[in-house]
Structures are given as structure tokens and as C-alpha cells.
Design an enzyme around this catalytic site. Structure first.
Site, short mmCIF file in Angstrom:
data_model
loop_
_atom_site.label_atom_id
_atom_site.label_comp_id
_atom_site.label_asym_id
_atom_site.label_seq_id
_atom_site.Cartn_x
_atom_site.Cartn_y
_atom_site.Cartn_z
N GLY A 150 1.01 -1.21 0.14
CA GLY A 150 0.04 -0.19 -0.31
C GLY A 150 0.79 1.20 0.05
O GLY A 150 1.83 1.28 0.78
N GLY A 176 8.12 -2.36 -6.92
CA GLY A 176 7.23 -1.52 -6.28
C GLY A 176 7.87 -0.68 -5.38
O GLY A 176 7.58 0.46 -5.22
N VAL A 204 12.03 -12.55 -4.13
CA VAL A 204 12.51 -14.09 -3.97
C VAL A 204 12.43 -14.68 -5.42
O VAL A 204 13.13 -15.74 -5.74
CB VAL A 204 11.61 -14.64 -3.16
CG1 VAL A 204 10.14 -14.75 -3.37
CG2 VAL A 204 12.15 -15.97 -2.38
N ASP A 205 11.78 -13.87 -6.22
CA ASP A 205 11.42 -14.30 -7.73
C ASP A 205 12.75 -14.15 -8.57
O ASP A 205 12.85 -14.78 -9.78
CB ASP A 205 10.17 -13.78 -8.57
CG ASP A 205 9.00 -14.13 -7.71
OD1 ASP A 205 9.04 -14.98 -6.75
OD2 ASP A 205 8.07 -13.41 -7.96
N MET A 248 6.69 -19.95 -6.19
CA MET A 248 6.66 -18.64 -6.42
C MET A 248 7.19 -18.26 -7.95
O MET A 248 7.99 -18.98 -8.26
CB MET A 248 7.35 -17.87 -5.51
CG MET A 248 6.65 -17.99 -4.17
SD MET A 248 8.04 -17.90 -2.63
CE MET A 248 9.02 -19.19 -3.06
N GLY A 249 6.75 -17.10 -8.41
CA GLY A 249 6.98 -16.71 -9.73
C GLY A 249 6.02 -15.89 -10.40
O GLY A 249 5.22 -16.65 -11.03
P1 ATP Z 1 7.12 -7.91 -3.73
O1 ATP Z 1 8.21 -8.62 -4.75
O2 ATP Z 1 7.06 -8.69 -2.74
O3 ATP Z 1 6.10 -7.67 -4.69
P2 ATP Z 1 7.40 -5.01 -3.97
O4 ATP Z 1 8.47 -4.04 -3.17
O5 ATP Z 1 7.22 -5.04 -5.16
O6 ATP Z 1 7.79 -6.48 -3.45
P3 ATP Z 1 4.75 -3.93 -3.49
O7 ATP Z 1 3.95 -4.59 -2.45
O8 ATP Z 1 4.46 -4.19 -4.94
O9 ATP Z 1 6.17 -4.71 -3.08
O10 ATP Z 1 5.24 -2.71 -3.05
C1 ATP Z 1 5.77 -2.03 -1.69
C2 ATP Z 1 5.51 -0.83 -1.48
O11 ATP Z 1 5.88 0.06 -2.59
C3 ATP Z 1 3.91 -0.67 -1.36
O12 ATP Z 1 3.65 0.19 -0.16
C4 ATP Z 1 3.57 -0.03 -2.38
O13 ATP Z 1 2.16 0.70 -2.27
C5 ATP Z 1 4.83 0.66 -2.96
N1 ATP Z 1 4.58 1.26 -4.38
C6 ATP Z 1 4.40 0.31 -5.26
N2 ATP Z 1 4.33 0.79 -6.44
C7 ATP Z 1 4.29 2.01 -6.33
C8 ATP Z 1 4.52 2.93 -7.31
N3 ATP Z 1 4.38 2.97 -8.51
N4 ATP Z 1 4.56 4.33 -6.86
C9 ATP Z 1 4.82 4.53 -5.36
N5 ATP Z 1 4.68 3.17 -4.46
C10 ATP Z 1 4.41 2.19 -5.19
MG MG Z 2 5.76 -6.24 -6.28
#
Ligand code: ATP
Ligand code: MG
Length: 435
Positions: A150, A176, A204-205, A248-249
Site C-alpha cells: 500500500g 514496487g 525471491v523471484d 513462487m514466480g
Molecule cells: P514484492 O516482490 O513482494 O511484490 P514489492 O516491493 O514489489 O515487493 P509491493 O507491495 O508491490 O512490493 O510494493 C511495496 C511498496 O511500494 C508498497 O507500499 C506499495 O504501495 C509501494 N509502491 C508500489 N508501486 C508504487 C509506485 N508506482 N509508486 C509509489 N509507491 C509504490
Molecule cells: Mg511487487
């Protein structure tokens, strides 16, 4: 064509001598600091028959002799976001040790529950992270500071960090997280606040660009291999036994492919990069039927993002971070295989295993622990040198600085023409195409 340097944002001139005692001048080994003139080329294969392409040169990661921050006056914060991954606590620990013990940074704080902890409205104050607080955390999985999904408003996060007097933020997370970090970096630039935002790539992917291996991947493949072997044992013990393992993946099948190669017991490996069909002469059901007639058992590994086009498109929900929630291909396959054989009046025993949560929460294995330590230390060096808006990349066994934008504008995929996938085809004997 001449090579091109990949520029990384700098907060300003490096006017402070590095306080690193580990790298004191030694007449026998004078070049212990990385020089700003040192780079790692992206392409190392040179084909003399091909026209030379412009190569990319990444800054070599590592400690600089002159740094941007006055360590004793500097406060740092660490945040972990997204799903769990083996090694998160190792990275936190090595960051704290490097910053506090080697650089003498004044204070290190752990931001609670991902980016939510940077919005005071949620009311989770940061955790103090000193050497004693992290001494044995690398022995356990998870993240001691918590994680979440989030987004949060970059302006709100920046104001909070400014109020805490934080000048460097380490963002441990996947694509993200690094996209969120890039927005925060841009906001700090806009407001003229010298904040070093340095990402440690976590997935992890293993699907982050310019990172040949991410931490946690090796641990995941280790455990996945063991699960596949158990599925094989189950499948062999019964008539027409099918061991079906979902790994996972989401977008890339590195774990499925790696564990398939390591195990050697898999007959069919299905990954997101390759379309497959259930029906038809060359489809999985027909191929499986022939194998069961011959061998009476089979092992199938499916990555969570595989076969999404086979699943009904109506379940495109998104999670709190905006990631599309995938339909469960494992459960779908189990149902389709069972129905197919029952319709023919044949015995079928599908043993379905989904070990995802049992893998993500593991402590890092030896190789991953080493990788975590290297990534964390290089992240600390980059921040101290005043770099921002970058992640620590890993190419040709070297740690490098990669701008966040470049690292997050696509995903690393298993190449169907590459050595990994060719190895999977060789070890499984599965068809090169299902269509
Ligand atoms: P995972 O591999 O577990 O998905 P991730 O870092 O991609 O790792 P996400 O849950 O997708 O995990 O994102 C992590 C955080 O970054 C979250 O708080 C999410 O809301 C924020 N986030 C994701 N995309 C964006 C974006 N484009 N701009 C700003 N914040 C973002
Ligand atoms: Mg992600």
C-alpha cells in the site's frame, strides 16, 4: 561506438574524508577505496564478427575515500516493503553494523510496517536499531521491523523523515518498493532536501533487472527442491500419482526453473514466460496421459504466474499495492487433471503442494547470507558517498550502482533460448512447445 556511463544522482560534493578504519592506507594494498573513475561494463561478451555496440558502464559500488555526509551528524532509516524474502534481517543487520560501527553514523532507525511507518497518521513510531538490537537477527526469517503493501504520499513521507532528522533512507524491497523510493527521491530533490535514497533489491523471484541473483532466491530454490523430491516420493507411491508443486514466480519462472534443474525429478515445468495448453494433441493433458500409461507417475512444477491466460479473466483483483492478484493455477491444474482422467474412468491421484509461505519466511542460507552482507555494505557506502535514487545491482559478480528508474522499467525474465531454460528442457524431456 563509445561506451556510455550510466549516471547516478549525487547530492553534492564529497568533502568529508571517509572514517572507515577498515580501509586505512596500507602501502601493500593502496587501492582499497573505489575510485570514481572505476566502472563495470554491462556487456562482457565481445563478438568480433558483430558491429560493436555502445556498452553501458555502471559505477562500481564500494567505499569512497571522500564522502558526502559527516557521519557523526547523520541519521539513517531502514524500511522493508512487500512480501517476505529470506535474508531481510541479514540486510538490516549488516546495514546497522556498517553505518554504526564502521562509519559512526549517529543513529539508525527501523521504519515499522513498510511505507505506512513513514506516515505519522498510522501511528507506528520507528524502532531504534543499534548494534545490540540486531546482533542475532540474521538467524531468523522475516523482518524485525515489519512490512506492508500500500502506497503513501511522498510529500508526507519526506516531511516525516525531515522531522526525524533522517538524511539517508535504505529501501529494501522489490520493484514496487523501488518505484515508491524513486518518488520519494524526486520529492526530496524538488524540495532541495539532501536525502540519500538507496535501494537494496529484494525479490525471491529473482526478477530485477541488472541484478544477476537476488538474495533469497538461492534459499528458495534449496527448499523448493526438497519439496519437489517429496512430491516425487508421493507420486511414485500410488497408481497414476501426479505430484503437483506450485512455486513462487509471478512474472518470471526462475525459482521453478532453478528447482527443476536442481531436483532432476520434474517431468513438466510450467513458467510464465511460456504459453501452454491443456487441451489438444500437444497439450499437457494428452502428454501427461501418455506418460502415465508408460510410467504410472509424474511430477509437475508450475510457477504461480504461469498459464494465466488459461484461467478465467474475471478474477483480476488487485492487492493493496496495485499488483494483480493471480488466479491459482495450481488448484486449477489439479481440478482439470483430476476431471480429465475421471472422465475416462481412470484412476488418478494428484498430490498438490503449495509451499509459498513455508519458503518466504525461511532464514537465509549461506550463499544468500553472504550476498545480503555485500549488498547492505555497498548500499551504506553509496549513501555515505551521497548517491541517491539508485539500487545496488549485481553484474558479472560485481556490485554496481543502478538508477532506480532503469532497474524498475522492466523485469528480468527466463529467456526461452537461454542456458537455464535449455537445461530445464534437457532434464525434464518435456516438449519445447505446447501449442
Ligand atoms: P514484492 O516482490 O513482494 O511484490 P514489492 O516491493 O514489489 O515487493 P509491493 O507491495 O508491490 O512490493 O510494493 C511495496 C511498496 O511500494 C508498497 O507500499 C506499495 O504501495 C509501494 N509502491 C508500489 N508501486 C508504487 C509506485 N508506482 N509508486 C509509489 N509507491 C509504490
Ligand atoms: Mg511487487
Amino acid at each position: 561506438m563509445t561506451p556510455r556511463i550510466v549516471a547516478v544522482d549525487r547530492l553534492g560534493d564529497t568533502v568529508h574524508p571517509s572514517p572507515l578504519k577498515l580501509h586505512e592506507a596500507d602501502p601493500e594494498h593502496p587501492n582499497v577505496f573505489v575510485k570514481e573513475s572505476q566502472f563495470i561494463p554491462l556487456q562482457i561478451t565481445v563478438d568480433l564478427e558483430q558491429e560493436r555496440e555502445g556498452n553501458l558502464l555502471f559505477e562500481k559500488a564500494g567505499p569512497r575515500e571522500s564522502i558526502f555526509f559527516d557521519a557523526a551528524q547523520t541519521r539513517a532509516a531502514i524500511v522493508t516493503c512487500g512480501g517476505l524474502c529470506p535474508g531481510l534481517n541479514n540486510v538490516i543487520r549488516s546495514l546497522v553494523l556498517s553505518l554504526r560501527c564502521h562509519y559512526g553514523v549517529q543513529r539508525v532507525m527501523g521504519i515499522r510496517y513498510g511505507y505506512h511507518g513513514l506516515n505519522p497518521a498510522h501511528g507506528y513510531p520507528p524502532m531504534e536499531l543499534d548494534v545490540d538490537d540486531v546482533s542475532d537477527i540474521h538467524e531468523i526469517g522475516g523482518t524485525i521491523i515489519g512490512t506492508s503493501r500500500g502506497p503513501e504520499d511522498p510529500a508526507v513521507m519526506l516531511e516525516y523523515l525531515r522531522n526525524l532528522g533522517v538524511q539517508m533512507l535504505f529501501t529494501i524491497g522489490g520493484d514496487g518498493t523501488q518505484r515508491g523510493a524513486l518518488k520519494l527521491h524526486a520529492e526530496a530533490r524538488k524540495q532541495g532536501y539532501p536525502l540519500a535514497v538507496v535501494g537494496v533489491p529484494k525479490t525471491v523471484d529473482n526478477d530485477i533487472q541488472y541484478v544477476s541473483r537476488t538474495f533469497g532466491y538461492g534459499t528458495a530454490v534449496d527448499r523448493a527442491r526438497g519439496i519437489i523430491d517429496i512430491a516425487h516420493t508421493e507420486a511414485r507411491a500410488v497408481l497414476n500419482g501426479v505430484g503437483l508443486v506450485r512455486l513462487m514466480g509471478r512474472d518470471s519462472g526462475f525459482i521453478a526453473a532453478g528447482a527443476t534443474l536442481a531436483s532432476g525429478e520434474v517431468n513438466y515445468c510450467l513458467i510464465p514466460e511460456q504459453e501452454f495448453a491443456l487441451e489438444g494433441e500437444r497439450g499437457l493433458l494428452a502428454v501427461l496421459e501418455q506418460r502415465l500409461a508408460r510410467k504410472r507417475h509424474a511430477v509437475i512444477v508450475v510457477a504461480e504466474g504461469a498459464g494465466q491466460s488459461i484461467l478465467a479473466q474475471d478474477s483480476l483483483e488487485v492487492d493493496a499495492s496495485g499488483n494483480v492478484k493471480f488466479g491459482d493455477i495450481g488448484i486449477h491444474l489439479k481440478g482439470r487433471i483430476t476431471a480429465h482422467f475421471k472422465a475416462q474412468g481412470q484412476t488418478i491421484n494428484v498430490r498438490y503442494i503449495d509451499p509459498s509461505y513455508a519458503i518466504r519466511g525461511l532464514a537465509a542460507n549461506t550463499d544468500d547470507a553472504v550476498l545480503c552482507d555485500m549488498l547492505a555494505r555497498n548500499a551504506a557506502h553509496a549513501a555515505m558517498a551521497g548517491r541517491s535514487g539508485l539500487i545496488i545491482g549485481y553484474v558479472h559478480n560485481r556490485m554496481v550502482h543502478v538508477p532506480m528508474e532503469m532497474a524498475t522499467n522492466g523485469r528480468k525474465k527466463v529467456g526461452l533460448e537461454g542456458a537455464l531454460w535449455k537445461g530445464v528442457l534437457a532434464v525434464t524431456g518435456q516438449p519445447a512447445s505446447w501449442l
